[in-house]
Design a protein around this motif. Structure first.
Motif, short mmCIF file in Angstrom:
data_model
loop_
_atom_site.label_atom_id
_atom_site.label_comp_id
_atom_site.label_asym_id
_atom_site.label_seq_id
_atom_site.Cartn_x
_atom_site.Cartn_y
_atom_site.Cartn_z
N ARG A 40 0.86 -1.18 0.00
CA ARG A 40 0.00 0.00 0.00
C ARG A 40 0.90 1.24 0.00
O ARG A 40 1.03 1.93 1.02
N ALA A 101 -7.46 4.38 -15.11
CA ALA A 101 -8.46 4.13 -14.06
C ALA A 101 -8.14 2.91 -13.20
O ALA A 101 -8.21 2.99 -11.96
N HIS A 102 -7.77 1.80 -13.83
CA HIS A 102 -7.54 0.58 -13.03
C HIS A 102 -6.30 0.70 -12.15
O HIS A 102 -6.26 0.12 -11.06
N ARG A 104 -5.10 3.80 -11.05
CA ARG A 104 -5.43 4.88 -10.11
C ARG A 104 -6.23 4.32 -8.92
O ARG A 104 -6.01 4.72 -7.77
N ASN A 105 -7.12 3.38 -9.17
CA ASN A 105 -7.92 2.79 -8.10
C ASN A 105 -7.07 1.91 -7.19
O ASN A 105 -7.34 1.83 -5.99
N LEU A 106 -6.05 1.26 -7.73
CA LEU A 106 -5.16 0.41 -6.93
C LEU A 106 -4.15 1.22 -6.13
O LEU A 106 -3.71 0.79 -5.06
N PRO A 108 -4.14 4.79 -4.92
CA PRO A 108 -4.65 6.15 -4.68
C PRO A 108 -3.55 7.07 -4.17
O PRO A 108 -2.65 6.65 -3.46
N SER A 111 -1.79 9.88 -8.45
CA SER A 111 -2.23 10.63 -9.62
C SER A 111 -2.52 12.07 -9.17
O SER A 111 -2.99 12.26 -8.05
#
Length: 180
Positions: A40, A101-102, A104-106, A108, A111
């Motif tokens: 993370r 998008a895929h 950016r979601n993983l 955060p 971006s």
């Protein structure tokens, strides 16, 4: 002149034992910048760790970044007052497009991309079939960062799955960059 200290900047989830970065670490004694959390990643934490490592270095550094490590390099260089004076050069390999998008979601907080010229010489190596960055986007990053662009052809994400082994051609690129 002190010989530079080569710092390896892996991407998200670190570089496994078969990755060219890990092999270079074992073969050439380069130093991996260890992050607090590989699963993370927080941009601020990763930037602070890189800043501390560069400041604590007794000699100039050369950065060897892969994937998210490239994005870290661009972000850190735009904000660090020591980037211009302490970094000799950077080899940037297979940057991840954190604005997809895929991704950016993983990841955060990573971006938007930092698309400012780097204050040190750099080479960006990209692949025609990288699942994490299109060829056009890779070339856009190279241009924005002022990096020499090298197209590795169809080499995936330029990682263990790419079957590069010790990636001697990549190491030759690094050596050439360090001589300039």
């Amino acid at each position: 002149m002190n010989s530079p200290r080569v710092l390896l900047l892996p991407g998200w989830q670190n570089s496994d034992a078969g990755h060219w970065q890990s092999r270079w670490e074992a073969l050439h004694g380069y130093e991996r910048v260890q992050q607090h959390d590989w699963q993370r990643p927080l941009r601020g934490d990763w930037s602070a760790r890189l800043q501390d490592t560069v400041i604590d270095s007794a000699q100039p550094v050369v950065l060897v970044a892969h994937s998210l490590g490239c994005i870290l390099t661009a972000w850190w260089a735009a904000h660090s007052p020591v980037a211009k004076t302490r970094v000799q050069a950077a080899l940037l390999v297979a940057p991840a497009d954190v604005e997809q998008a895929h991704i950016r979601n993983l990841l955060p907080g990573w971006s938007p991309l930092m698309l400012l010229r780097l204050p040190f010489p750099s080479v960006l190596v990209g692949s025609q079939n990288d699942p994490y960055c299109t060829p056009a986007r890779t070339q856009q990053m190279a241009q924005a960062w002022g990096s020499q662009f090298v197209d590795l052809g169809c080499a995936g994400h330029i990682n263990t799955d790419s079957g590069l082994g010790d990636w001697t051609d990549g190491h030759a690129l690094l050596q050439s960059l360090m001589k300039d």
